[in-house]
Design a protein around this motif. Structure first.
Motif, PDB file in Angstrom:
ATOM      1  N   LEU A   1     -29.397 -63.456   5.358  1.00  6.04           N
ATOM      2  CA  LEU A   1     -29.358 -62.346   4.300  1.00  6.04           C
ATOM      3  C   LEU A   1     -30.255 -62.960   3.012  1.00  6.04           C
ATOM      4  O   LEU A   1     -30.922 -62.136   2.245  1.00  6.04           O
ATOM      5  CB  LEU A   1     -28.210 -61.957   3.837  1.00  6.04           C
ATOM      6  CG  LEU A   1     -27.356 -61.114   5.040  1.00  6.04           C
ATOM      7  CD1 LEU A   1     -25.972 -61.041   4.694  1.00  6.04           C
ATOM      8  CD2 LEU A   1     -28.077 -59.712   5.344  1.00  6.04           C
ATOM      9  N   ASP A   2     -30.236 -64.149   2.605  1.00  6.47           N
ATOM     10  CA  ASP A   2     -30.690 -64.593   1.340  1.00  6.47           C
ATOM     11  C   ASP A   2     -31.896 -65.277   1.531  1.00  6.47           C
ATOM     12  O   ASP A   2     -32.631 -65.710   0.389  1.00  6.47           O
ATOM     13  CB  ASP A   2     -29.786 -65.766   0.645  1.00  6.47           C
ATOM     14  CG  ASP A   2     -28.350 -64.827   0.302  1.00  6.47           C
ATOM     15  OD1 ASP A   2     -28.606 -63.684  -0.042  1.00  6.47           O
ATOM     16  OD2 ASP A   2     -27.347 -65.563   0.398  1.00  6.47           O
ATOM     17  N   ALA A   3     -32.666 -65.198   2.702  1.00  2.21           N
ATOM     18  CA  ALA A   3     -33.737 -66.128   3.068  1.00  2.21           C
ATOM     19  C   ALA A   3     -35.078 -65.788   2.007  1.00  2.21           C
ATOM     20  O   ALA A   3     -35.685 -66.535   1.736  1.00  2.21           O
ATOM     21  CB  ALA A   3     -34.158 -66.316   4.296  1.00  2.21           C
ATOM     22  N   ARG A   4     -35.064 -64.345   2.000  1.00  2.00           N
ATOM     23  CA  ARG A   4     -36.064 -63.867   1.373  1.00  2.00           C
ATOM     24  C   ARG A   4     -36.115 -63.558  -0.220  1.00  2.00           C
ATOM     25  O   ARG A   4     -36.811 -62.935  -0.893  1.00  2.00           O
ATOM     26  CB  ARG A   4     -36.549 -62.375   1.951  1.00  2.00           C
ATOM     27  CG  ARG A   4     -37.211 -62.586   3.210  1.00  2.00           C
ATOM     28  CD  ARG A   4     -37.456 -61.246   4.071  1.00  2.00           C
ATOM     29  NE  ARG A   4     -38.359 -61.657   5.267  1.00  2.00           N
ATOM     30  CZ  ARG A   4     -38.742 -60.694   5.972  1.00  2.00           C
ATOM     31  NH1 ARG A   4     -38.728 -59.295   5.622  1.00  2.00           N
ATOM     32  NH2 ARG A   4     -39.143 -60.969   7.169  1.00  2.00           N
ATOM     33  N   SER A   5     -34.784 -64.056  -0.569  1.00  2.42           N
ATOM     34  CA  SER A   5     -34.436 -63.718  -1.862  1.00  2.42           C
ATOM     35  C   SER A   5     -35.441 -64.489  -3.071  1.00  2.42           C
ATOM     36  O   SER A   5     -35.552 -64.307  -4.177  1.00  2.42           O
ATOM     37  CB  SER A   5     -33.061 -64.121  -2.463  1.00  2.42           C
ATOM     38  OG  SER A   5     -32.616 -65.562  -2.316  1.00  2.42           O
ATOM     39  N   GLY A   6     -35.885 -65.748  -2.681  1.00  2.00           N
ATOM     40  CA  GLY A   6     -36.543 -66.472  -3.590  1.00  2.00           C
ATOM     41  C   GLY A   6     -35.591 -67.459  -4.515  1.00  2.00           C
ATOM     42  O   GLY A   6     -35.919 -68.078  -5.608  1.00  2.00           O
ATOM     43  N   ARG A   7     -34.269 -67.316  -4.106  1.00  2.00           N
ATOM     44  CA  ARG A   7     -33.409 -68.141  -4.636  1.00  2.00           C
ATOM     45  C   ARG A   7     -32.721 -69.101  -4.108  1.00  2.00           C
ATOM     46  O   ARG A   7     -31.650 -69.776  -4.477  1.00  2.00           O
ATOM     47  CB  ARG A   7     -32.341 -67.174  -5.701  1.00  2.00           C
ATOM     48  CG  ARG A   7     -32.717 -66.113  -6.499  1.00  2.00           C
ATOM     49  CD  ARG A   7     -32.251 -65.022  -6.779  1.00  2.00           C
ATOM     50  NE  ARG A   7     -31.519 -64.221  -6.072  1.00  2.00           N
ATOM     51  CZ  ARG A   7     -30.194 -64.087  -5.578  1.00  2.00           C
ATOM     52  NH1 ARG A   7     -29.401 -64.621  -6.224  1.00  2.00           N
ATOM     53  NH2 ARG A   7     -29.896 -63.017  -4.741  1.00  2.00           N
ATOM     54  N   ALA A   8     -32.956 -69.147  -2.736  1.00  2.00           N
ATOM     55  CA  ALA A   8     -32.113 -70.176  -1.975  1.00  2.00           C
ATOM     56  C   ALA A   8     -32.829 -71.614  -1.718  1.00  2.00           C
ATOM     57  O   ALA A   8     -34.054 -71.867  -1.709  1.00  2.00           O
ATOM     58  CB  ALA A   8     -32.048 -69.501  -0.297  1.00  2.00           C
ATOM     59  N   VAL A   9     -31.963 -72.556  -1.555  1.00  2.00           N
ATOM     60  CA  VAL A   9     -32.268 -73.823  -1.577  1.00  2.00           C
ATOM     61  C   VAL A   9     -31.270 -74.306  -0.122  1.00  2.00           C
ATOM     62  O   VAL A   9     -30.080 -73.867  -0.035  1.00  2.00           O
ATOM     63  CB  VAL A   9     -31.980 -74.830  -2.335  1.00  2.00           C
ATOM     64  CG1 VAL A   9     -32.156 -76.071  -2.365  1.00  2.00           C
ATOM     65  CG2 VAL A   9     -32.689 -74.298  -3.648  1.00  2.00           C
TER      66      VAL A   9
END
Length: 173
Positions: free
Chosen positions: A108-116
């Motif tokens: 869900l968060d992979a495209r957010s630009g905020r994941a590490v």
């Protein structure tokens, strides 16, 4: 070292720079400790921003469970959306830290630009992180192998997107 606020599940989420600690949570019956206290300690050591950093944990204070499953899921979803950086640490162990929900959250968060993404190669089941690492590379998500390096990558994201943090981080390099 600047101040770090530790906010746990279902507690109010303050404004400002935020790192959400995503990853498997040990079951109370599992013989493994949580990795989140160490991540929080490392964040506190590495944070040099001018304003306090908030660290959000999906674990409950004093082990108190949510009144309803949906209450917990809703808080986690809101907390990840509020985060400046989402630190995924996945020391995959199918017996004690399977991280099945973590897989979905990462997607869900992979495209957010905020994941590490942090995946230690010496965890019991590193082969089960292979797909996540592949997805991370496809989306330009930083991938690290140690918790220390994963924390540093998350703070670099915070510094890149938070003016007060960026100013302080740049002057300390």
């Amino acid at each position: 070292m600047s101040a770090v606020r530790y906010v746990m599940a279902r507690e109010p989420i303050p404004a400002g720079p935020i790192v959400f600690l995503a990853g498997p949570t040990p079951d109370k019956s599992a013989p493994v400790p949580s990795w989140r206290p160490e991540a929080t300690r490392l964040l506190g050591e590495q944070w040099t921003g001018q304003t306090p950093l908030t660290v959000l944990s999906p674990e409950s204070r004093h082990g108190e469970r949510a009144d309803r499953y949906e209450t917990q899921v809703d808080w986690e979803t809101t907390a990840r959306a509020a985060a400046t950086a989402i630190l995924f640490w996945i020391p995959r162990d199918l017996r004690t830290l399977p991280g099945m929900t973590t897989n979905v959250e990462f997607g869900l968060d992979a495209r957010s630009g905020r994941a590490v993404l942090g995946c230690p190669p010496d965890c019991p089941n590193p082969e089960r992180n292979r797909y996540l690492i592949y997805v991370a590379h496809r989306h330009g998500i930083p991938v690290r192998e140690t918790l220390t390096d994963t924390v540093a990558a998350a703070l670099a994201l915070v510094a890149a997107t938070t003016p007060a943090a960026r100013t302080e981080q740049e002057t300390t390099r």
